[in-house]
Design a protein around this motif. Structure first.
Motif, PDB file in Angstrom:
ATOM      1  N   THR A  85     -31.660 -14.520  35.392  1.00 43.22           N
ATOM      2  CA  THR A  85     -31.210 -14.745  36.652  1.00 43.22           C
ATOM      3  C   THR A  85     -31.653 -13.684  37.844  1.00 43.22           C
ATOM      4  OG1 THR A  85     -29.121 -15.937  35.800  1.00 43.22           O
ATOM      5  CG2 THR A  85     -29.055 -14.893  38.226  1.00 43.22           C
ATOM      6  N   PHE A 100     -36.999 -18.012  32.281  1.00 37.13           N
ATOM      7  CA  PHE A 100     -36.417 -19.206  33.089  1.00 37.13           C
ATOM      8  C   PHE A 100     -36.329 -20.344  31.900  1.00 37.13           C
ATOM      9  CE2 PHE A 100     -36.462 -23.298  34.950  1.00 37.13           C
ATOM     10  CZ  PHE A 100     -35.170 -23.578  35.531  1.00 37.13           C
ATOM     11  N   CYS A 144     -29.985 -21.246  38.748  1.00 40.15           N
ATOM     12  CA  CYS A 144     -31.545 -20.650  38.902  1.00 40.15           C
ATOM     13  C   CYS A 144     -32.126 -21.690  39.622  1.00 40.15           C
ATOM     14  CB  CYS A 144     -32.052 -20.293  37.645  1.00 40.15           C
ATOM     15  SG  CYS A 144     -31.480 -18.748  36.953  1.00 40.15           S
TER      16      CYS A 144
END
Length: 390
Positions: free
Chosen positions: A8, A44, A66
């Motif tokens: 994050t 991610f 995100c």
């Protein structure tokens, strides 16, 4: 700091770069390799990936948070990140051998998709023959596998089986057809399969995922993989649109703080009470869309973690809130655009790009409001609901 928190933070640090490259991404009509590598370097794509291959098995709200932030910086990047990112969750439901095929040599391998069953599927010994053309495969330039939807006809009175088929890049070609008014940077081109054999273990029934089942759950027992596909995937489409509305809101507020309304004797737009009301309504719509999303995902995950059955009423509510979330985000986008004045229509202005991207995302089939709302109404009236997207 936990792995998901590091991701994050990494995503947030990357946002200024994504924002600066947004016009370049649109002009290119696809994400650059450097662009995607920067995003992958944050971790991610590991968020929804199984632990056995280095994934984080993070809470869906972390993933969606995100996605929202990325889409608020660049709509096309947020869309590709969301769609490709959720594929790691779906592959975790496939048989173990399919997961090994994709991630065994490289856990960073990515997949694109096209689920509309537009091709031809023939069941043969040991698997299926797959042929045809599939459209709207976002981010396919950066993927080396693809997930394709297809219908296997039933024998006799048996119902047809809607399945997902997993194919390597060697089995298909990409045809560049992506010339659009919105989401131009997603590179959502066509996948063409002339004739490919897909072994049975590289297919997954939507009927099973609708029952929150999948052969991969034996390898991946996390509660993350016991929530419905029909709850996870639809929000994969709505969340970037909420992010685009968020990005447009921020751009609009910045724009209006400096704007002078010449037609009204040089009054600053920020001092116009009607503009103030419009921005308040838009903010409320965006907040409502996001808060219902997080509430639904938190409740689904809490029940899955406790090992409880996920009630149909909750699943129908999640689909109801998903299409309403898209509607609220589009409502906010339209209100902000109408309040922005003539300068916002210049192609150099981010407001018009967010407006186009959000409307392009709105026409995705999963955003069909009447269908989802009708299912919710059926459930409330005690009628049966049979749909793989619940």
């Amino acid at each position: 700091m936990e792995g998901a928190e590091l991701v994050t933070r990494g995503v947030r640090e990357l946002l200024p770069v994504l924002r600066d490259r947004a016009q370049e991404t649109e002009d290119r009509r696809t994400l650059s390799s450097e662009h995607l590598k920067s995003l992958a370097s944050t971790g991610f794509f590991r968020l929804l990936q199984p632990a056995w291959c280095g994934g984080l098995e993070a809470d869906p709200v972390t993933f969606f948070g995100c996605v929202r932030d990325i889409a608020a910086a660049c709509g096309s990047t947020g869309w590709v990140a969301s769609v490709i990112g959720v594929h790691n969750w779906q592959l975790a439901l496939f048989p173990e051998q399919a997961q090994q095929d994709v991630w065994g040599a490289d856990p960073g391998t990515l997949m694109s998709s096209s689920y509309a069953p537009t091709g031809t599927i023939e069941e043969v010994d040991g698997g299926f023959r797959v042929r045809g053309r599939w459209s709207f495969s976002s981010g396919c330039d950066h993927a080396t596998w693809v997930l394709l939807g297809g219908i296997v006809p039933g024998e006799g009175d048996a119902p047809a089986d809607f399945r997902t088929f997993l194919l390597p890049a060697a089995d298909y070609t990409i045809e560049d057809v992506w010339h659009t008014i919105g989401l131009r940077g997603t590179g959502s081109n066509d996948i063409v399969v002339s004739d490919a054999f897909v072994p049975a273990y590289r297919s997954l029934s939507f009927g099973d995922t609708a029952r929150c089942l999948g052969p991969g759950q034996e390898l991946n027992p996390s509660p993350l993989y016991r929530i419905p596909y029909g709850s996870i995937f639809p929000y994969t489409i709505t969340t970037p649109i909420i992010g685009m509305a968020t990005g447009m809101y921020d751009a609009h507020v910045t724009h209006m703080r400096e704007r002078v309304r010449a037609a009204y004797a040089g009054v600053r737009a920020a001092e116009d009470p009607y503009s103030q009301v419009r921005v308040a309504r838009a903010a409320a719509d965006v907040d409502a869309a996001w808060l219902t999303l997080t509430a639904d995902m938190n409740e689904l995950m809490a029940l899955a973690t406790a090992g409880d059955k996920l009630p149909m009423r909750l699943r129908l509510r999640a689909r109801r809130n998903q299409v309403r979330g898209t509607e609220l985000a589009i409502q906010a986008v339209d209100r902000l655009f109408e309040n922005s004045g003539g300068r916002a229509i210049y192609t150099s202005h981010p407001i018009q790009r967010f407006w186009r991207d959000a409307h392009a995302g709105r026409v995705h089939a999963i955003n069909d409001p009447e269908r989802a709302l009708s299912m919710y109404g059926c459930g409330e009236f005690g009628l049966s609901v049979a749909d793989a997207m619940v």
